[in-house]
Motif scaffolding. Structure first.
Motif, PDB file in Angstrom:
ATOM      1  N   ILE A 170      -2.868   3.349 -11.855  1.00 55.99           N
ATOM      2  CA  ILE A 170      -2.530   2.266 -11.498  1.00 55.99           C
ATOM      3  C   ILE A 170      -1.084   2.067 -11.661  1.00 55.99           C
ATOM      4  N   GLY A 171      -0.287   2.398 -12.715  1.00 53.16           N
ATOM      5  CA  GLY A 171       0.887   2.458 -12.471  1.00 53.16           C
ATOM      6  C   GLY A 171       1.561   3.122 -11.340  1.00 53.16           C
ATOM      7  N   ALA A 172       1.098   4.225 -10.852  1.00 54.08           N
ATOM      8  CA  ALA A 172       1.676   4.694  -9.642  1.00 54.08           C
ATOM      9  C   ALA A 172       1.333   3.845  -8.400  1.00 54.08           C
ATOM     10  N   ALA A 173       0.234   3.333  -8.533  1.00 51.41           N
ATOM     11  CA  ALA A 173      -0.075   2.471  -7.306  1.00 51.41           C
ATOM     12  C   ALA A 173       1.048   1.089  -7.363  1.00 51.41           C
ATOM     13  N   HIS A 174       1.289   0.535  -8.449  1.00 48.88           N
ATOM     14  CA  HIS A 174       2.034  -0.523  -8.658  1.00 48.88           C
ATOM     15  C   HIS A 174       3.611  -0.069  -8.025  1.00 48.88           C
ATOM     16  N   LEU A 175       4.036   1.573  -8.529  1.00 53.55           N
ATOM     17  CA  LEU A 175       5.313   1.818  -7.936  1.00 53.55           C
ATOM     18  C   LEU A 175       5.094   1.999  -6.481  1.00 53.55           C
ATOM     19  N   ALA A 177       3.598   0.245  -4.260  1.00 57.29           N
ATOM     20  CA  ALA A 177       3.562  -1.105  -3.670  1.00 57.29           C
ATOM     21  C   ALA A 177       5.057  -1.608  -3.950  1.00 57.29           C
ATOM     22  N   ARG A 178       5.553  -1.479  -5.005  1.00 55.69           N
ATOM     23  CA  ARG A 178       7.179  -2.053  -5.101  1.00 55.69           C
ATOM     24  C   ARG A 178       7.977  -1.268  -4.060  1.00 55.69           C
ATOM     25  N   LEU A 179       7.726  -0.008  -3.883  1.00 60.57           N
ATOM     26  CA  LEU A 179       8.497   0.655  -2.836  1.00 60.57           C
ATOM     27  C   LEU A 179       8.571   0.132  -1.533  1.00 60.57           C
ATOM     28  N   HIS A 180       7.177  -0.542  -1.350  1.00 63.44           N
ATOM     29  CA  HIS A 180       6.980  -1.187   0.153  1.00 63.44           C
ATOM     30  C   HIS A 180       7.307  -2.648   0.034  1.00 63.44           C
ATOM     31  N   GLY A 181       7.979  -3.078  -1.031  1.00 64.59           N
ATOM     32  CA  GLY A 181       8.406  -4.446  -1.011  1.00 64.59           C
ATOM     33  C   GLY A 181       7.280  -5.459  -1.777  1.00 64.59           C
ATOM     34  N   GLY A 211       1.778   3.920   7.375  1.00 60.68           N
ATOM     35  CA  GLY A 211       1.488   5.187   7.790  1.00 60.68           C
ATOM     36  C   GLY A 211       1.354   6.021   6.565  1.00 60.68           C
ATOM     37  N   PHE A 212       2.236   6.038   5.634  1.00 58.38           N
ATOM     38  CA  PHE A 212       2.440   6.971   4.408  1.00 58.38           C
ATOM     39  C   PHE A 212       1.054   6.637   3.430  1.00 58.38           C
ATOM     40  N   VAL A 213       0.841   5.289   3.320  1.00 58.43           N
ATOM     41  CA  VAL A 213      -0.191   4.965   2.640  1.00 58.43           C
ATOM     42  C   VAL A 213      -1.607   5.283   3.325  1.00 58.43           C
ATOM     43  N   ARG A 214      -1.713   5.319   4.374  1.00 58.52           N
ATOM     44  CA  ARG A 214      -3.079   5.740   4.903  1.00 58.52           C
ATOM     45  C   ARG A 214      -3.142   7.549   4.974  1.00 58.52           C
ATOM     46  N   TRP A 215      -1.911   8.129   5.015  1.00 64.33           N
ATOM     47  CA  TRP A 215      -1.968   9.566   4.932  1.00 64.33           C
ATOM     48  C   TRP A 215      -2.433   9.806   3.263  1.00 64.33           C
TER      49      TRP A 215
END
Length: 407
Positions: A170-175, A177-181, A211-215
């Motif tokens: 979950i922490g990595a998912a938050h990071l 998301a934040r990198l994508h604003g 694209g990165f998230v889809r990959w």
């Protein structure tokens, strides 16, 4: 014991040769699964207890996982709960929760320990109230050190829900998301279901078009943090792209339930409980504290495989079985061995509840007809439970009732 338990995990997960792509993924998963995976279990106990219809004479047999549901089932007043698990960290967490319920001085201390879970006072309370009553293996686990040298009990001073495989996922998912604003915590600003929908559509959903998230989500290893082995990854995806499946599950979590009543969403978007009484699992609610404390000695936590445990039990000795999503990991031989033992040990009217990554039940065509034919699948009820499971992570919640006994 740890070696034996790890062997059982590898038996459940390893299906391919060592050096094949799938074989390497399976072995990476079992390595990741050796530590704490779930500080909080991700199956809705409100749905569970409605489906299970637990009565005071019930012997409940369940996979332990993070222990939230084991303790929550005590609020339904069963005669006995046997909680089994192959993960030594989960065994230690269940035993810690049970002993803390019995020995901490009041609900406030219990709430601080497991709801807030981020105070140095918890470490003091552990040493002063809980540790003297723990068995040696559990005490050794919590007073032992993690990979970077910190004592594990210190996790309750640093926010335990940020720890474990799921907490780090979950922490990595938050990071990411934040990198994508995008700030996932924005979901918790919503005060109505309409606002939840608006924030999700405008701010959360668009990340799945990147694209990165889809990959990334197409890689099986990316979901190890959800406790999803490679075989379950395939079941979860089905014929769809994984990013579309994950977006739909997250949309259900974010939009289908009032966030004020859904602690799973609060954990996912806020990385911890909201504080105060808020939305909490039943075992952490003040109204249930006395019942959980007084009934904690009814729980027997076993470090053993579910099928192996049942094999050692007498016939007609259990009433309720909760398998979580473990069957998604199993091959046909393991499924049939499990259901033979469930059927042998089941009392009249017994109920079995489980979840699947995909939507349909995985049992038809895989479990022998002479065994599965004794069980009635509650199709309409299962669809209803699936829709109302607030964790939103699973495709299906499934209930079977022994057909040759009273439903």
């Amino acid at each position: 014991m740890a070696v034996s338990a790890h062997h059982n995990v590898t038996q459940a997960v390893h299906r391919h040769r060592h050096l094949s792509k799938q074989g390497l993924l399976e072995r990476a998963f079992t390595f990741a699964f050796r530590g704490l995976v779930y500080a909080q279990i991700w199956e809705d106990p409100a749905v569970d207890m409605e489906a299970l219809a637990i009565t005071p004479d019930c012997h409940v047999v369940t996979i332990a996982s993070g222990g939230c549901n084991v303790l929550s089932y005590l609020t339904a007043d069963p005669a006995k709960i046997t909680a089994v698990d192959l993960n030594t960290a989960h065994i230690a967490l269940n035993r810690l929760k049970l002993m803390a319920a019995r020995t901490l001085p009041d609900h406030a201390a219990f709430h601080r320990f497991f709801a807030q879970a981020d105070s140095r006072e918890n470490v003091t309370a552990y040493h002063g109230h809980v540790a003297p009553h723990l068995d040696e293996a559990t005490r050794r686990y919590w007073e032992g050190r993690d990979l970077i040298g910190r004592r594990r009990i210190g996790g309750f001073a640093r926010g335990i829900y940020r720890h474990g495989l799921l907490g780090r996922f979950i922490g990595a998912a938050h990071l990411l998301a934040r990198l994508h604003g995008i700030n996932p915590r924005r979901m918790l600003d919503a005060t109505t279901r309409e606002e939840q929908r608006a924030i999700f559509d405008a701010e959360i959903a668009p990340i799945f078009d990147k694209g990165f998230v889809r990959w990334l989500t197409s890689q099986p290893a990316s979901l190890f943090g959800l406790g999803i082995p490679p075989a379950q990854f395939e079941a979860l995806a089905g014929d769809e792209r994984m990013d579309a499946v994950l977006k739909a599950r997250l949309e259900k979590l974010a939009c289908d339930f009032d966030l004020k009543d859904n602690y799973f969403a609060v954990q996912a978007f806020g990385r911890g409980y909201a504080g105060g009484e808020g939305s909490l699992p039943p075992y952490l609610q003040a109204a249930h504290h006395d019942a959980v404390r007084d009934r904690a000695d009814r729980v027997d936590v076993r470090h053993v495989n579910f099928t192996d445990f049942l094999r050692d039990q007498p016939a007609a000795s259990a009433d309720r079985y909760i398998l979580l999503d473990a069957q998604d990991w199993m091959d046909d031989g393991q499924l049939n061995a499990l259901w033979q033992e469930i059927t042998r040990t089941a009392k009249p009217g017994a109920r079995v509840l489980f979840r699947t990554a995909g939507c349909p039940s995985i049992l038809p065509g895989r479990v022998a007809d002479d065994v599965l034919g004794r069980w009635a699948y509650q199709a309409d009820a299962s669809l209803d439970y699936s829709a109302r499971d607030r964790s939103a992570i699973y495709g299906g919640v499934h209930l079977y009732v022994l057909a040759d006994g009273a439903a």
